[in-house]
Design a protein around this motif. Structure first.
Motif, PDB file in Angstrom:
ATOM      1  N   ALA A   1      67.218 112.030  51.404  1.00 27.54           N
ATOM      2  CA  ALA A   1      67.915 111.528  50.220  1.00 27.54           C
ATOM      3  C   ALA A   1      69.309 111.014  50.546  1.00 27.54           C
ATOM      4  N   SER A   2      69.970 111.623  51.525  1.00 29.13           N
ATOM      5  CA  SER A   2      71.359 111.272  51.830  1.00 29.13           C
ATOM      6  C   SER A   2      71.502 109.923  52.524  1.00 29.13           C
ATOM      7  N   VAL A   3      70.406 109.385  53.067  1.00 28.06           N
ATOM      8  CA  VAL A   3      70.506 108.085  53.751  1.00 28.06           C
ATOM      9  C   VAL A   3      69.931 106.948  52.906  1.00 28.06           C
ATOM     10  N   LEU A   4      69.309 107.279  51.776  1.00 28.23           N
ATOM     11  CA  LEU A   4      68.813 106.226  50.893  1.00 28.23           C
ATOM     12  C   LEU A   4      69.983 105.560  50.177  1.00 28.23           C
ATOM     13  N   PRO A   5      69.843 104.289  49.785  1.00 25.74           N
ATOM     14  CA  PRO A   5      70.899 103.657  48.967  1.00 25.74           C
ATOM     15  C   PRO A   5      71.150 104.477  47.707  1.00 25.74           C
ATOM     16  N   VAL A   6      72.405 104.546  47.262  1.00 25.44           N
ATOM     17  CA  VAL A   6      72.738 105.386  46.110  1.00 25.44           C
ATOM     18  C   VAL A   6      71.964 104.979  44.860  1.00 25.44           C
TER      19      VAL A   6
END
Length: 561
Positions: free
Chosen positions: A235-240
């Motif tokens: 989740a932390s590397v997906l686009p916001v």
């Protein structure tokens, strides 16, 4: 005393904070101007820098900073009675948290969306800013570590929450695509998403999910921790816009609904506050909470003031501010939302729990803190059942779901923010492999996972006091940096609005950190003793350096006068 009076007094105070105090501070001191081009537009990359609707951004910010802390902290603090916790939550929200969050967000938007640590480097000094980032990293480490354990425990104890909790991820992914890729309107997408989220609740009650007793020697709690960090890393590397924004927004709506249910039930049931106003400090509890002062002010962090909010404000939120005047709406109103959750928690614990256990008295009430989240879930569930007739199991599932979803969204943001800091360290110290998103994420996940997995056996109690003290120290340092910015901008009168709460919380949190240093050392917990000592030393260095800068500014002002 009727609990409705607590609710009304809290709401009147919050209204004063929003309509008067925050308006004066934002217009007279921060001077918010929509003509200013925000970083979301200037550096737009549609990954981290994305202009967001202020309501969506409020949802992201609110749920990212809320987590489980405004529930856990107040539920622990009521061991001293309802009055100390109530006063600190109300006053802290108005004069501490709202000013802190709004100031940190303003400072970051004015400085290219940079983190509060980088801003400290610019205005206080390079070496001081690097030390500041160490404190930030440690706070994130403790937040992610503690919340990982909280989510795991709730997942094991409330198996009915699993389907709606993980189903919320799918709802958010679809919502992100609908809004940003297919350009659908926000309102109808929101309605469908909220209906879908709540439709999953009875499904979860009907089909509870539990993991095997043991897998490769790992118990159920440890298994959930592993799954949580796999998810958090992805989740932390997906686009916001793909997950973080819509997930936090829909969770914000869910919290809003949950608060409406709770407060409506309080009005209907109008339960009596069965807890005493003040209970003498307990000296034999395993948490080591011996003194109301200063320990109250590090027990209730989120819900009154929290340094973690400054990290989020200057980490993810500042990169999504569309217009400068949105800073007040997102920053101050976000802190008020958290204060409302903390207030509801206090009422659930001191009035709702008595509906479940009528035998509580001044001798037994002090043990309520042992329940923590459980006290909120059982007390709040009883209130909703008595007031609205929603079955007890469904009510408890809704409240437990709130805890899990908020803690999870905080972990999402926390791992992403840890990654930002690690990448910044890669740039500062010219460590090439740390600059990459993948390696930085792995380091962030691995360090937080190590804290969580070590806390699975005994819960988050051991690290919670250290998190509270460090978190509040960070809040005072963030206020100190914003005070320096205001002073350098010749806003001497306005800086007092920041310097007064800064001084109070710095003294209380530093005092609390010293108490816990002795407690950890006597308990031979050398890991937490070392972490605590590092925090104390680094904080001293940052404070002394900042005071030197402030002294110079005031001396120059006097000389020019």
């Amino acid at each position: 005393m009727n609990a409705v009076w607590l609710m009304l007094m809290g709401f009147v105070a919050f209204a004063f904070g929003w309509f008067i105090y925050s308006r004066l501070y934002s217009s007279k001191v921060l001077e918010l101007d929509d003509n200013f081009v925000t970083p979301a537009h200037e550096y737009r990359d549609d990954v981290d820098f994305v202009p967001a609707n202020k309501f969506v951004l409020w949802g992201h910010h609110f749920t990212a900073v809320a987590g489980a802390a405004p529930i856990v902290g107040p539920a622990i603090a009521v061991q001293w009675g309802w009055l100390p916790a109530f006063l600190w939550v109300v006053i802290g929200t108005i004069a501490f948290a709202g000013i802190h969050d709004m100031s940190a967000l303003w400072a970051s938007v004015k400085n290219e969306g940079k983190s509060i640590g980088t801003i400290c480097t610019r205005f206080v000094g390079n070496k001081v800013g690097q030390l500041f980032m160490v404190v930030i990293f440690l706070v994130l480490l403790m937040v992610n570590g503690a919340f990982g354990v909280i989510i795991a425990k709730e997942s094991v104890e409330h198996t009915t929450t699993i389907i709606p909790a993980w189903g919320a991820v799918a709802v958010a992914l679809v919502m992100g695509q609908a809004i940003y890729r297919f350009k659908m309107k926000l309102v109808p997408v929101t309605v469908v998403a909220v209906i879908a989220l709540y439709a999953l609740v009875p499904l979860g009650v009907a089909f509870p999910v539990s993991l095997p007793e043991s897998v490769f020697g790992l118990g159920q709690n440890a298994q959930w921790v592993v799954l949580l960090y796999i998810y958090a890393g992805i989740a932390s590397v997906l686009p916001v816009w793909a997950l973080l924004q819509p997930r936090d927004y829909v969770n914000g709506i869910q919290l809003f609904v949950g608060l409406i249910l709770l407060y409506a039930s309080i009005v209907i049931v109008h339960p009596n506050v069965s807890a005493p106003g003040i209970i003498p400090a307990i000296t034999d509890n395993p948490g080591g909470w011996h003194m109301i002062i200063p320990v109250l002010f590090i027990t209730v962090a989120c819900g009154a003031i929290s340094g973690f909010h400054g990290i989020v404000s200057s980490g993810t939120t500042s990169k999504q501010v569309d217009k400068m005047k949105d800073v007040r709406f997102v920053g101050y109103l976000g802190s008020m939302g958290e204060g409302s959750l903390a207030l509801a928690t206090i009422i659930a614990c001191v009035a709702g729990v008595s509906l479940v256990n009528a035998d509580l008295n001044i001798e037994t009430w002090g043990d309520l803190y042992k329940g923590g989240v459980a006290s909120f879930v059982s007390g709040g569930g009883a209130l909703i059942y008595e007031g609205l007739g929603i079955p007890q199991e469904a009510s408890a599932t809704l409240l437990s779901l709130m805890v899990i979803l908020f803690a999870a969204t905080t972990m999402d943001a926390g791992i992403r923010l840890q990654r930002y800091i690690i990448q910044e360290w890669g740039d500062i110290y010219n460590i090439r492999f740390l600059r990459g998103k993948g390696v930085a994420t792995i380091v962030a996940v691995a360090t937080s996972f190590a804290i969580s997995i070590n806390g699975v056996s005994d819960g988050q109690v051991a690290i919670w006091p250290l998190f509270g003290a460090t978190n509040q120290l960070l809040a005072s340092l963030t206020l100190m940096v914003t005070a320096v910015i205001l002073l350098k901008s010749k806003k001497f009168g306005g800086s007092l609005v920041v310097l007064v709460p800064m001084t109070f919380i710095l003294v209380m949190s530093f005092w609390g950190a010293l108490i816990k240093l002795g407690d950890y050392f006597q308990a031979e917990n050398y890991l937490l003793t070392t972490l605590n000592a590092i925090v104390i030393v680094v904080t001293l260095l940052v404070v002394l350096s900042a005071l030197k800068v402030i002294s110079k500014i005031l001396s120059d002002k006097k000389a020019s006068a």
